[in-house]
Scaffold this motif. Structure first.
Motif, PDB file in Angstrom:
ATOM      1  N   ALA A  73      96.223  18.045  33.047  1.00  0.00           N
ATOM      2  CA  ALA A  73      96.564  17.145  31.935  1.00  0.00           C
ATOM      3  C   ALA A  73      98.035  17.279  31.629  1.00  0.00           C
ATOM      4  O   ALA A  73      98.664  18.279  31.963  1.00  0.00           O
ATOM      5  CB  ALA A  73      95.746  17.532  30.705  1.00  0.00           C
ATOM      6  N   ARG A  74      98.574  16.245  31.024  1.00  0.00           N
ATOM      7  CA  ARG A  74      99.918  16.371  30.440  1.00  0.00           C
ATOM      8  C   ARG A  74      99.668  16.606  28.955  1.00  0.00           C
ATOM      9  O   ARG A  74      98.848  15.923  28.343  1.00  0.00           O
ATOM     10  CB  ARG A  74     100.728  15.107  30.654  1.00  0.00           C
ATOM     11  CG  ARG A  74     100.840  14.787  32.156  1.00  0.00           C
ATOM     12  CD  ARG A  74     102.057  14.008  32.497  1.00  0.00           C
ATOM     13  NE  ARG A  74     102.005  13.573  33.888  1.00  0.00           N
ATOM     14  CZ  ARG A  74     102.574  14.222  34.900  1.00  0.00           C
ATOM     15  NH1 ARG A  74     103.243  15.338  34.680  1.00  0.00           N
ATOM     16  NH2 ARG A  74     102.505  13.756  36.124  1.00  0.00           N
ATOM     17  N   PHE A  75     100.343  17.594  28.386  1.00  0.00           N
ATOM     18  CA  PHE A  75     100.071  17.980  26.999  1.00  0.00           C
ATOM     19  C   PHE A  75     101.401  18.284  26.317  1.00  0.00           C
ATOM     20  O   PHE A  75     101.768  19.442  26.123  1.00  0.00           O
ATOM     21  CB  PHE A  75      99.139  19.209  27.013  1.00  0.00           C
ATOM     22  CG  PHE A  75      98.595  19.618  25.676  1.00  0.00           C
ATOM     23  CD1 PHE A  75      97.948  18.715  24.847  1.00  0.00           C
ATOM     24  CD2 PHE A  75      98.719  20.948  25.254  1.00  0.00           C
ATOM     25  CE1 PHE A  75      97.439  19.112  23.627  1.00  0.00           C
ATOM     26  CE2 PHE A  75      98.211  21.355  24.033  1.00  0.00           C
ATOM     27  CZ  PHE A  75      97.568  20.438  23.217  1.00  0.00           C
ATOM     28  N   PRO A  76     102.156  17.198  25.970  1.00  0.00           N
ATOM     29  CA  PRO A  76     103.493  17.413  25.401  1.00  0.00           C
ATOM     30  C   PRO A  76     103.473  18.230  24.105  1.00  0.00           C
ATOM     31  O   PRO A  76     104.466  18.878  23.755  1.00  0.00           O
ATOM     32  CB  PRO A  76     104.004  15.989  25.144  1.00  0.00           C
ATOM     33  CG  PRO A  76     102.879  15.049  25.402  1.00  0.00           C
ATOM     34  CD  PRO A  76     101.825  15.787  26.163  1.00  0.00           C
ATOM     35  N   GLU A  77     102.308  18.234  23.427  1.00  0.00           N
ATOM     36  CA  GLU A  77     102.186  19.009  22.178  1.00  0.00           C
ATOM     37  C   GLU A  77     102.465  20.500  22.400  1.00  0.00           C
ATOM     38  O   GLU A  77     102.750  21.243  21.464  1.00  0.00           O
ATOM     39  CB  GLU A  77     100.768  18.858  21.594  1.00  0.00           C
ATOM     40  CG  GLU A  77     100.392  17.467  21.135  1.00  0.00           C
ATOM     41  CD  GLU A  77      99.889  16.562  22.273  1.00  0.00           C
ATOM     42  OE1 GLU A  77     100.074  16.908  23.459  1.00  0.00           O
ATOM     43  OE2 GLU A  77      99.339  15.500  21.956  1.00  0.00           O
ATOM     44  N   PHE A  78     102.385  20.943  23.668  1.00  0.00           N
ATOM     45  CA  PHE A  78     102.545  22.369  23.949  1.00  0.00           C
ATOM     46  C   PHE A  78     103.946  22.874  23.627  1.00  0.00           C
ATOM     47  O   PHE A  78     104.186  24.070  23.569  1.00  0.00           O
ATOM     48  CB  PHE A  78     102.192  22.641  25.416  1.00  0.00           C
ATOM     49  CG  PHE A  78     101.696  24.044  25.658  1.00  0.00           C
ATOM     50  CD1 PHE A  78     100.514  24.478  25.093  1.00  0.00           C
ATOM     51  CD2 PHE A  78     102.422  24.937  26.433  1.00  0.00           C
ATOM     52  CE1 PHE A  78     100.058  25.769  25.297  1.00  0.00           C
ATOM     53  CE2 PHE A  78     101.976  26.232  26.643  1.00  0.00           C
ATOM     54  CZ  PHE A  78     100.803  26.649  26.082  1.00  0.00           C
ATOM     55  N   LYS A  79     104.888  21.929  23.397  1.00  0.00           N
ATOM     56  CA  LYS A  79     106.233  22.401  23.028  1.00  0.00           C
ATOM     57  C   LYS A  79     106.262  22.941  21.584  1.00  0.00           C
ATOM     58  O   LYS A  79     107.187  23.644  21.192  1.00  0.00           O
ATOM     59  CB  LYS A  79     107.290  21.321  23.253  1.00  0.00           C
ATOM     60  CG  LYS A  79     107.125  20.030  22.520  1.00  0.00           C
ATOM     61  CD  LYS A  79     108.340  19.141  22.867  1.00  0.00           C
ATOM     62  CE  LYS A  79     108.255  17.752  22.307  1.00  0.00           C
ATOM     63  NZ  LYS A  79     107.151  16.943  22.757  1.00  0.00           N
ATOM     64  N   GLU A  80     105.212  22.611  20.806  1.00  0.00           N
ATOM     65  CA  GLU A  80     105.130  23.127  19.423  1.00  0.00           C
ATOM     66  C   GLU A  80     104.703  24.597  19.457  1.00  0.00           C
ATOM     67  O   GLU A  80     103.680  24.934  20.062  1.00  0.00           O
ATOM     68  CB  GLU A  80     104.068  22.361  18.615  1.00  0.00           C
ATOM     69  CG  GLU A  80     104.191  20.855  18.603  1.00  0.00           C
ATOM     70  CD  GLU A  80     105.434  20.381  17.875  1.00  0.00           C
ATOM     71  OE1 GLU A  80     105.883  21.106  16.971  1.00  0.00           O
ATOM     72  OE2 GLU A  80     105.964  19.319  18.236  1.00  0.00           O
ATOM     73  N   GLU A  81     105.442  25.421  18.729  1.00  0.00           N
ATOM     74  CA  GLU A  81     105.115  26.850  18.729  1.00  0.00           C
ATOM     75  C   GLU A  81     103.721  27.112  18.169  1.00  0.00           C
ATOM     76  O   GLU A  81     102.971  27.966  18.674  1.00  0.00           O
ATOM     77  CB  GLU A  81     106.178  27.608  17.932  1.00  0.00           C
ATOM     78  CG  GLU A  81     106.109  29.080  18.222  1.00  0.00           C
ATOM     79  CD  GLU A  81     107.164  29.904  17.516  1.00  0.00           C
ATOM     80  OE1 GLU A  81     108.018  29.316  16.824  1.00  0.00           O
ATOM     81  OE2 GLU A  81     107.101  31.135  17.658  1.00  0.00           O
ATOM     82  N   SER A  82     103.353  26.360  17.126  1.00  0.00           N
ATOM     83  CA  SER A  82     102.042  26.605  16.495  1.00  0.00           C
ATOM     84  C   SER A  82     100.904  26.336  17.484  1.00  0.00           C
ATOM     85  O   SER A  82      99.888  27.036  17.499  1.00  0.00           O
ATOM     86  CB  SER A  82     101.896  25.718  15.255  1.00  0.00           C
ATOM     87  OG  SER A  82     102.013  24.366  15.652  1.00  0.00           O
ATOM     88  N   ILE A  83     101.107  25.331  18.345  1.00  0.00           N
ATOM     89  CA  ILE A  83     100.082  25.000  19.352  1.00  0.00           C
ATOM     90  C   ILE A  83      99.990  26.153  20.359  1.00  0.00           C
ATOM     91  O   ILE A  83      98.906  26.580  20.756  1.00  0.00           O
ATOM     92  CB  ILE A  83     100.460  23.676  20.068  1.00  0.00           C
ATOM     93  CG1 ILE A  83     100.548  22.513  19.078  1.00  0.00           C
ATOM     94  CG2 ILE A  83      99.553  23.388  21.260  1.00  0.00           C
ATOM     95  CD1 ILE A  83      99.294  21.765  18.798  1.00  0.00           C
ATOM     96  N   ARG A  84     101.139  26.662  20.749  1.00  0.00           N
ATOM     97  CA  ARG A  84     101.136  27.767  21.735  1.00  0.00           C
ATOM     98  C   ARG A  84     100.528  29.024  21.132  1.00  0.00           C
ATOM     99  O   ARG A  84      99.830  29.774  21.809  1.00  0.00           O
ATOM    100  CB  ARG A  84     102.563  28.048  22.226  1.00  0.00           C
ATOM    101  CG  ARG A  84     103.156  26.936  23.063  1.00  0.00           C
ATOM    102  CD  ARG A  84     104.318  27.422  23.889  1.00  0.00           C
ATOM    103  NE  ARG A  84     105.407  27.971  23.100  1.00  0.00           N
ATOM    104  CZ  ARG A  84     106.329  27.249  22.462  1.00  0.00           C
ATOM    105  NH1 ARG A  84     106.297  25.933  22.524  1.00  0.00           N
ATOM    106  NH2 ARG A  84     107.291  27.836  21.769  1.00  0.00           N
ATOM    107  N   LYS A  85     100.761  29.227  19.824  1.00  0.00           N
ATOM    108  CA  LYS A  85     100.183  30.412  19.172  1.00  0.00           C
ATOM    109  C   LYS A  85      98.666  30.370  19.252  1.00  0.00           C
ATOM    110  O   LYS A  85      98.009  31.373  19.508  1.00  0.00           O
ATOM    111  CB  LYS A  85     100.637  30.477  17.716  1.00  0.00           C
ATOM    112  CG  LYS A  85     101.987  31.135  17.552  1.00  0.00           C
ATOM    113  CD  LYS A  85     102.316  31.378  16.108  1.00  0.00           C
ATOM    114  CE  LYS A  85     103.674  32.053  15.998  1.00  0.00           C
ATOM    115  NZ  LYS A  85     104.303  31.822  14.701  1.00  0.00           N
ATOM    116  N   LYS A  86      98.110  29.161  19.036  1.00  0.00           N
ATOM    117  CA  LYS A  86      96.640  29.046  19.098  1.00  0.00           C
ATOM    118  C   LYS A  86      96.170  29.291  20.537  1.00  0.00           C
ATOM    119  O   LYS A  86      95.143  29.939  20.772  1.00  0.00           O
ATOM    120  CB  LYS A  86      96.200  27.670  18.594  1.00  0.00           C
ATOM    121  CG  LYS A  86      94.708  27.524  18.649  1.00  0.00           C
ATOM    122  CD  LYS A  86      94.139  26.457  17.755  1.00  0.00           C
ATOM    123  CE  LYS A  86      92.628  26.368  17.994  1.00  0.00           C
ATOM    124  NZ  LYS A  86      92.226  25.359  18.939  1.00  0.00           N
TER     125      LYS A  86
END
Ligand code: F6P
Length: 328
Positions: A73-86
């Motif tokens: 998948a392409r998941f541009p949201e992954f650039k958000e730190e909060s998303i990576r923390k989860k």
């Protein structure tokens, strides 16, 4: 001793031989008494917690199948730190101590960010585009090139019967390697890449010149993402312009996703199995924050941050030499 858990995900555009990476990963982990995990749908699955134990049955006879068994998948949201923390919490939940990421340059940036947040990551170059400069070749490039070669041969054959002209649009994002190498292995008449974008008047002149050589058919390779954007005319508009001026008809062939799904070549299968084993060898030595790749016949690792800063070799001169060699 506590059993170790290694996980793998595939991310970005799929490519032939990702399944060989998965198969090698699972088999080698089991040999080393490590529990392998699959993360489904790339970084999105890491965020959603779509993580499952992988078994040898999961990878039975998948090595020669194009695509990726665990989805991408392409998941541009992954650039958000909060998303990576989860996502990192999910890795902790499953007690995963190593993450292997197989993908292209977008996936590599995600891997670098995770590594900087303390995750033990190893990246494997998996993309048709060949745009990971730390490796001579990316997994999937050679299979895509072979698929393009076969398609160009078919296109040339029918163009020849009708004395037609073909534009063949080739995927590869902003990297010109697929177009250049496709030209080199198919006797294409001309290649247009981001190193030499032609105006419609120049294409008209080019076609007139090629016709002077008494060629029956003309095959011009064009990298994707050049025409129809940034104020450049579309390939259709160029064809109409040529037709209006010299009554020649151009047939447009967009190879598109066919490039990503051919049966993997032996070269790609070998590269993917050896790079995966090499990546696991390094993980067993507690090496992380790296990308694996090949340099000639050798495998090597590069710190992921450095790999992401490396710029692809500028092949403008090779494009010009190709077109010159064809005396056009
Ligand atoms: O990165 C691989 C690739 O196939 C590129 O060559 C192409 O530009 C892009 O993916 C297409 O992306 P998507 O799969 O999101 O349509």
């Amino acid at each position: 001793m506590k059993k170790r858990n290694f996980a793998i995900l595939t991310s970005g555009g799929d490519c032939s031989s990702m399944n060989m990476v998965l198969s090698t990963f699972v088999k080698r982990c089991l040999q080393e008494n490590i529990q392998p995990y699959f993360v489904y749908d790339g970084y999105k699955g890491l965020y959603d917690g779509d993580i499952k134990k992988a078994t040898s049955k999961d990878v039975m006879h998948i090595w020669n199948l194009p695509g990726t068994k665990i989805k991408s998948a392409r998941f541009p949201e992954f650039k958000e730190e909060s998303i990576r923390k989860k996502a990192i919490q999910n890795l902790k939940k499953f007690d995963i101590d190593y993450l292997f990421v197989c993908g292209g340059n977008g996936s590599y940036i995600g891997a670098e960010r995770l590594s900087k947040m303390g995750v033990k990551v190893i990246a494997l170059p998996g993309t048709i585009d060949n745009d990971i400069a730390s490796s001579d070749f990316t997994i999937g490039f050679d299979s895509a090139l072979n698929s393009i070669k076969d398609d160009i041969y078919k296109i040339r054959t029918t163009m020849e019967s009708h004395r037609f002209i073909a534009f063949v649009e080739i995927m590869g994002r902003n990297c010109l390697d697929l177009t250049l190498d496709a030209g080199l292995c198919t006797e294409a008449d001309y290649i247009i890449t981001n190193a030499n974008i032609l105006k419609k008047e120049e294409i008209l002149k080019l076609i007139k010149n090629i016709r002077k050589t008494n060629k029956e058919s003309i095959v011009i390779l064009v990298s994707e993402l050049l025409y129809g954007i940034d104020g450049n005319p579309t390939l259709n508009e160029i064809s109409e312009f040529v037709n209006k001026n010299i009554k020649e008809k151009i047939r447009i062939n967009v190879l598109g996703y066919t490039q990503r799904a051919s049966i993997p070549t032996a070269f790609d299968l070998k590269l993917s199995s050896e790079l995966t084993n090499y990546a696991i060898d390094l993980a067993l030595k507690n090496v992380h924050g790296i990308s694996v790749g090949n340099q000639g016949f050798k495998y090597k690792s590069t710190p992921i941050e450095k790999a992401n800063k490396m710029v692809n070799k500028n092949k403008k001169n090779e494009v010009i030499a190709f077109n010159k060699k064809n005396k056009i």
